[in-house]
Design a protein around this motif. Structure first.
Motif, mmCIF file in Angstrom:
data_model
loop_
_atom_site.group_PDB
_atom_site.id
_atom_site.type_symbol
_atom_site.label_atom_id
_atom_site.label_comp_id
_atom_site.label_asym_id
_atom_site.label_seq_id
_atom_site.Cartn_x
_atom_site.Cartn_y
_atom_site.Cartn_z
ATOM 1 N N LEU A 35 12.371 -18.483 -46.135
ATOM 2 C CA LEU A 35 11.153 -19.214 -45.760
ATOM 3 C C LEU A 35 11.458 -20.691 -45.584
ATOM 4 N N HIS A 36 10.569 -21.371 -44.847
ATOM 5 C CA HIS A 36 10.761 -22.784 -44.502
ATOM 6 C C HIS A 36 9.749 -23.619 -45.270
ATOM 7 N N ALA A 37 10.207 -24.331 -46.306
ATOM 8 C CA ALA A 37 9.290 -25.134 -47.122
ATOM 9 C C ALA A 37 8.504 -26.171 -46.308
ATOM 10 N N PRO A 38 9.123 -26.886 -45.373
ATOM 11 C CA PRO A 38 8.370 -27.928 -44.654
ATOM 12 C C PRO A 38 7.278 -27.341 -43.768
ATOM 13 N N GLN A 39 7.419 -26.066 -43.413
ATOM 14 C CA GLN A 39 6.452 -25.458 -42.496
ATOM 15 C C GLN A 39 5.215 -24.922 -43.214
ATOM 16 N N TYR A 40 5.224 -24.927 -44.535
ATOM 17 C CA TYR A 40 4.081 -24.363 -45.267
ATOM 18 C C TYR A 40 2.782 -25.074 -44.913
ATOM 19 N N GLN A 85 9.119 -21.938 -27.711
ATOM 20 C CA GLN A 85 8.037 -22.887 -27.423
ATOM 21 C C GLN A 85 7.396 -23.365 -28.725
ATOM 22 N N TRP A 86 7.251 -22.455 -29.668
ATOM 23 C CA TRP A 86 6.663 -22.786 -30.981
ATOM 24 C C TRP A 86 7.520 -23.833 -31.695
ATOM 25 N N LEU A 87 8.841 -23.686 -31.618
ATOM 26 C CA LEU A 87 9.731 -24.676 -32.239
ATOM 27 C C LEU A 87 9.547 -26.042 -31.579
ATOM 28 N N GLU A 88 9.585 -26.074 -30.247
ATOM 29 C CA GLU A 88 9.504 -27.342 -29.503
ATOM 30 C C GLU A 88 8.171 -28.046 -29.715
ATOM 31 N N HIS A 131 5.535 -27.385 -31.918
ATOM 32 C CA HIS A 131 4.896 -27.564 -33.229
ATOM 33 C C HIS A 131 5.888 -27.833 -34.370
ATOM 34 N N THR A 132 6.903 -26.994 -34.461
ATOM 35 C CA THR A 132 7.753 -27.021 -35.655
ATOM 36 C C THR A 132 8.622 -28.279 -35.723
ATOM 37 N N PHE A 133 9.318 -28.571 -34.620
ATOM 38 C CA PHE A 133 10.227 -29.723 -34.661
ATOM 39 C C PHE A 133 9.477 -31.033 -34.914
ATOM 40 N N PRO A 191 22.999 -23.922 -41.090
ATOM 41 C CA PRO A 191 22.906 -24.225 -39.657
ATOM 42 C C PRO A 191 21.623 -23.560 -39.151
ATOM 43 N N ARG A 192 20.734 -24.312 -38.525
ATOM 44 C CA ARG A 192 19.406 -23.750 -38.209
ATOM 45 C C ARG A 192 19.526 -22.430 -37.460
ATOM 46 N N PHE A 193 20.211 -22.450 -36.337
ATOM 47 C CA PHE A 193 20.637 -21.267 -35.579
ATOM 48 C C PHE A 193 21.627 -21.755 -34.543
ATOM 49 N N ILE A 194 22.308 -20.840 -33.876
ATOM 50 C CA ILE A 194 23.373 -21.237 -32.942
ATOM 51 C C ILE A 194 22.883 -22.288 -31.934
ATOM 52 N N SER A 219 21.013 -18.369 -41.987
ATOM 53 C CA SER A 219 20.642 -18.788 -40.634
ATOM 54 C C SER A 219 19.702 -17.742 -40.022
ATOM 55 N N HIS A 220 19.495 -17.854 -38.716
ATOM 56 C CA HIS A 220 18.627 -16.915 -37.989
ATOM 57 C C HIS A 220 19.475 -16.108 -37.013
ATOM 58 N N LEU A 221 19.173 -14.829 -36.851
ATOM 59 C CA LEU A 221 19.960 -13.968 -35.955
ATOM 60 C C LEU A 221 19.051 -12.993 -35.206
ATOM 61 N N ASP A 222 19.235 -12.920 -33.891
ATOM 62 C CA ASP A 222 18.588 -11.873 -33.076
ATOM 63 C C ASP A 222 17.081 -11.776 -33.306
ATOM 64 N N GLU A 223 16.414 -12.919 -33.252
ATOM 65 C CA GLU A 223 14.971 -12.908 -33.515
ATOM 66 C C GLU A 223 14.166 -12.600 -32.254
ATOM 67 N N ASN A 224 14.584 -13.234 -31.144
ATOM 68 C CA ASN A 224 13.737 -13.250 -29.947
ATOM 69 C C ASN A 224 14.629 -13.061 -28.722
ATOM 70 N N SER A 228 5.788 -10.174 -40.856
ATOM 71 C CA SER A 228 4.621 -10.961 -40.417
ATOM 72 C C SER A 228 5.005 -11.947 -39.342
ATOM 73 N N SER A 229 6.116 -12.646 -39.582
ATOM 74 C CA SER A 229 6.594 -13.615 -38.617
ATOM 75 C C SER A 229 6.916 -12.939 -37.283
ATOM 76 N N ASN A 230 7.560 -11.786 -37.358
ATOM 77 C CA ASN A 230 7.958 -11.103 -36.132
ATOM 78 C C ASN A 230 6.755 -10.645 -35.321
ATOM 79 N N ASN A 285 3.606 -12.352 -35.594
ATOM 80 C CA ASN A 285 2.933 -13.592 -35.168
ATOM 81 C C ASN A 285 3.597 -14.226 -33.956
ATOM 82 N N LEU A 286 4.935 -14.245 -33.956
ATOM 83 C CA LEU A 286 5.654 -14.891 -32.852
ATOM 84 C C LEU A 286 6.011 -13.874 -31.754
ATOM 85 N N ALA A 287 5.427 -12.681 -31.866
ATOM 86 C CA ALA A 287 5.652 -11.609 -30.882
ATOM 87 C C ALA A 287 7.140 -11.388 -30.623
HETATM 88 N N1 GUN Z 1 14.893 -20.026 -35.419
HETATM 89 C C1 GUN Z 1 15.315 -21.309 -35.529
HETATM 90 N N2 GUN Z 1 14.479 -22.042 -36.272
HETATM 91 C C2 GUN Z 1 13.494 -21.229 -36.654
HETATM 92 C C3 GUN Z 1 12.330 -21.408 -37.461
HETATM 93 O O1 GUN Z 1 12.023 -22.489 -37.973
HETATM 94 N N3 GUN Z 1 11.542 -20.305 -37.634
HETATM 95 C C4 GUN Z 1 11.853 -19.093 -37.090
HETATM 96 N N4 GUN Z 1 11.043 -18.071 -37.301
HETATM 97 N N5 GUN Z 1 12.925 -18.905 -36.324
HETATM 98 C C5 GUN Z 1 13.745 -19.968 -36.114
#
Ligand code: GUN
Ligand code: FE
Length: 420
Positions: free
Chosen positions: A65-70, A83-86, A88-90, A191-194, A218-223, A283-285, A287-289
């Protein structure tokens, strides 16, 4: 010697992923470890907590989980990942440059996490060393046990977050060094992701992890868009997992990869390595489709796996909610995507939230001798039913998960220390 006994209606997951239950039974805890489970009150000197009639279960591990995103959990759910990263999140993560802002936000986060059913967590902070160490201070004071990662990003993000490669390395080394002062809160290479990290940075981070025996997350094969982008960024790689493997980040040290919604057959081979864990984030998968991960496959292949909220991809800190979301998502996957992978049952999802994810921390997530004593006492009074008398201990636990997922536990012990 620190020794206590808890009485209650116990339920935990056996190593076969089937729930074991013992009504009106006792757990003896010595020096933070479970020393035994008994049907009769054992002889001896100890402190006694009588929770007779209440459900008592192992603490839960939120594997990602991402503490700053709570602060924006429950907002901005109309985008896909990139798009969500660009959008809102960043921009919000960039605000954690301000330590005063971080103190307020992380104060809310740690308090809410402390009051949840989570006892262990594997956490992303932001790129900022000072506010990451502040979060570690707060996590340490909460009594929870966690890994907290200072994030690394040296490409493909706004200037307000982007680190220079050498700066990212220097700050990471300083954060690791300063985090030696904590006992419950450990550093993890993040490392956030590749797409966020150049090959040069990844190479040094892999070396730091290996030389210091520090785990990696890190994050792998999410989207699907993300996966396509990784193959453009790393034309030398066979696949996304191989890109991490090139830098020693697929099991050379203990590794947790979030999501893994779209693994290829070749990637499954890398995921099977000992020390590699998947943080399944249903849940995340949704929400972010992003899709629905093949969790049944991970279990059948013997791949390390636990559940994760991925706040703020997930909108809730509740691990009980992750249990029911994982089951529901797996049913849709079985019905609509692949009827060869059966849906998860309640016992299996409970296993993932406790013993499955807990094993990232060692012997954690069960009431067996030698396991660390992470214990929740649950208050079932919020959901009434005339069938209550007919429910056995396991039924009550399932009923609790679906009906009372957001309740604060009546009591919570982490490695034998009472924090609620
Ligand atoms: N992939 C890289 N950064 C993130 C993040 O903050 N959240 C999610 N769900 N995937 C990511
Ligand atoms: Fe994430």
């Amino acid at each position: 010697m620190d020794k206590f006994l808890i009485k209650g209606d116990l339920a935990w997951s056996g190593c076969d992923r089937v729930i074991v239950s013992r009504k009106d039974a006792y757990i003896l805890v010595e020096d933070g470890l479970v020393s035994g489970v008994f049907d009769r009150r054992p002889e001896g000197e100890y402190e006694f907590y009588d929770y007779g009639g209440h459900l008592v279960v192992p603490g839960m591990t939120d594997l990602h989980l991402h503490a700053p995103q709570y602060q924006f959990a429950g907002l901005y759910m109309d985008e896909e990942l990139l798009q969500w990263l660009e959008k809102h999140t960043f921009p919000i993560e960039a605000e954690y440059r301000d330590v005063e802002y971080a103190e307020k936000a992380y104060g809310i986060f740690t308090e809410d996490l402390k009051n949840s059913c989570t006892t262990r967590a594997v956490v992303f902070a932001t790129v900022h060393r000072d506010s990451t160490l502040l979060l570690m201070d707060m996590m340490e004071a909460s009594g929870l046990i966690s890994y907290v990662g200072k994030v690394n990003m040296d490409r493909n993000c706004p200037d307000s977050l982007r680190e220079k490669t050498d700066e990212s390395i220097r700050e990471t080394l300083a954060y690791i060094d300063e985090s030696r002062r904590f006992s419950r809160t450990k550093p993890i290479i993040t490392p956030r992701f590749i797409p966020s990290c150049t090959d040069g940075l990844m190479e040094v981070l892999g070396r730091i992890a290996y030389e210091g025996n520090i785990p990696v997350q890190s994050h792998l094969d999410e989207n699907l868009g993300e996966i396509g982008w990784v193959s453009e960024l790393c034309p030398w790689s066979r696949n996304y997992a191989d890109a991490y493997d090139r830098f020693g980040m697929m099991g050379r040290v203990k590794t947790v990869m979030a999501h893994v919604v779209w693994p290829s057959e070749e990637e499954i081979v890398l995921l099977r390595r000992p020390g590699v864990f998947v943080a399944h984030s249903p849940s995340s998968n949704i929400n972010l489709a992003s899709g629905i991960a093949p969790v049944r496959r991970f279990i059948d292949e013997g791949i390390g796996c636990g559940l994760a909220t991925d706040v703020a991809g997930g909108s809730s800190l509740s691990m009980f909610r992750m249990i029911t979301d994982a089951i529901q998502a797996s049913k849709l996957r079985w019905r609509l995507v692949d009827d060869k992978l059966g849906a998860l049952g309640f016992d299996e999802a409970f296993y993932l939230a406790t013993r499955g994810g807990g094993s990232f921390f060692g012997k954690v997530g069960a009431f067996e001798p030698g396991f660390e004593a992470d214990i929740l006492v649950l208050d079932e009074s919020g959901a009434r039913s005339v069938l209550r008398e007919r429910m056995d201990v396991r039924d009550r636990l399932e009923f609790y998960a679906y009906r009372l997922a957001d309740e604060r536990p009546l009591a919570k012990f982490v490695r034998g220390e009472r924090i609620i």
